[in-house]
Design a protein around this motif. Structure first.
Motif, PDB file in Angstrom:
ATOM      1  N   ILE A  34       0.760  -1.434   0.343  1.00  0.00           N
ATOM      2  CA  ILE A  34      -0.572   0.214   0.363  1.00  0.00           C
ATOM      3  C   ILE A  34       0.980   0.842  -0.538  1.00  0.00           C
ATOM      4  N   LEU A  35       0.502   2.622  -0.701  1.00  0.00           N
ATOM      5  CA  LEU A  35       0.894   3.806  -0.462  1.00  0.00           C
ATOM      6  C   LEU A  35       0.308   4.436   0.408  1.00  0.00           C
ATOM      7  N   THR A  36       1.011   5.390   1.954  1.00  0.00           N
ATOM      8  CA  THR A  36       0.503   5.799   2.567  1.00  0.00           C
ATOM      9  C   THR A  36       0.584   7.555   2.070  1.00  0.00           C
ATOM     10  N   GLY A  37       0.320   8.348   2.923  1.00  0.00           N
ATOM     11  CA  GLY A  37       0.132   8.924   3.432  1.00  0.00           C
ATOM     12  C   GLY A  37      -1.723  10.382   4.052  1.00  0.00           C
ATOM     13  N   ARG A  38      -1.702  11.135   3.017  1.00  0.00           N
ATOM     14  CA  ARG A  38      -2.910  12.227   2.899  1.00  0.00           C
ATOM     15  C   ARG A  38      -3.688  12.323   1.707  1.00  0.00           C
ATOM     16  N   SER A  39      -4.089  13.284   2.103  1.00  0.00           N
ATOM     17  CA  SER A  39      -5.362  13.501   0.836  1.00  0.00           C
ATOM     18  C   SER A  39      -6.127  15.076   1.401  1.00  0.00           C
ATOM     19  N   GLY A  40      -6.653  16.035   0.093  1.00  0.00           N
ATOM     20  CA  GLY A  40      -7.212  16.651   0.636  1.00  0.00           C
ATOM     21  C   GLY A  40      -8.140  17.185  -0.335  1.00  0.00           C
ATOM     22  N   PRO A  41      -8.962  18.362  -0.359  1.00  0.00           N
ATOM     23  CA  PRO A  41      -9.485  18.295  -1.760  1.00  0.00           C
ATOM     24  C   PRO A  41      -8.953  18.434  -3.216  1.00  0.00           C
ATOM     25  N   GLY A  42      -9.011  17.993  -3.997  1.00  0.00           N
ATOM     26  CA  GLY A  42      -8.416  18.388  -5.129  1.00  0.00           C
ATOM     27  C   GLY A  42      -6.170  17.322  -4.911  1.00  0.00           C
ATOM     28  N   PHE A  43      -5.971  17.338  -3.883  1.00  0.00           N
ATOM     29  CA  PHE A  43      -4.685  16.517  -4.002  1.00  0.00           C
ATOM     30  C   PHE A  43      -4.613  15.126  -3.100  1.00  0.00           C
ATOM     31  N   LEU A  44      -3.496  14.715  -3.380  1.00  0.00           N
ATOM     32  CA  LEU A  44      -2.523  13.614  -2.844  1.00  0.00           C
ATOM     33  C   LEU A  44      -1.469  13.870  -2.232  1.00  0.00           C
TER      34      LEU A  44
END
Length: 148
Positions: A34-44
């Protein structure tokens, strides 16, 4: 959507903790996780990865997550208290280009993104990123790197 990848983990292929190095270690089998990180409106943002055991019956030509590890990862990264999220999955193609194979198309994953690492030119691994779309298709996305 704008996709950003942590440069040290994904672009510096000579680092032992890079995704390309992990995929090389799995040769001649496909590597997956899996890939980990963070996301929000319009970005990852993709900041890391977690390897999962490839439980496919023919791991040199296919991947399948170990079911127990998959459940553990879903529980851990689905926990709201965890600041890191699962933002996608990845797998490698030991001898094929970094484009979805027919088998990949048959098993479209419901994740924000899917990264394929090709090792057919071992010294210069190729990383390509796709977003699943309706109608059993994937749309390739541009990869941008950030320093940390």
């Amino acid at each position: 959507m704008k996709l950003f990848f942590s440069e040290p983990l994904f672009r510096d292929h000579s680092r032992p903790d890079s995704l390309a190095a992990a995929c090389r270690e799995a040769l001649p089998h496909e590597c997956c996780g899996i890939l980990t990180g963070r996301s929000g409106p319009g970005f990852l943002h993709v900041d890391g990865f977690v390897l999962l055991r490839n439980a496919a019956s023919h791991p040199e030509a296919a991947f399948s997550f170990d079911p127990a590890e998959w459940v553990e990862v879903l529980y851990h990264y689905g926990n709201a208290a965890n600041p890191e999220q699962m933002v996608g999955i990845f797998h490698s193609h030991p001898e094929a280009p970094a484009i979805p194979s027919a088998a990949d198309m048959d098993t479209l994953w419901d994740t924000p993104l899917h990264l394929i690492v090709s090792l057919r030119h071992n010294k210069t691994p190729e990383l390509r990123c796709y977003l699943p779309r309706r109608g059993r298709s994937w749309e390739e996305q541009a990869i941008r790197y950030h320093s940390g």
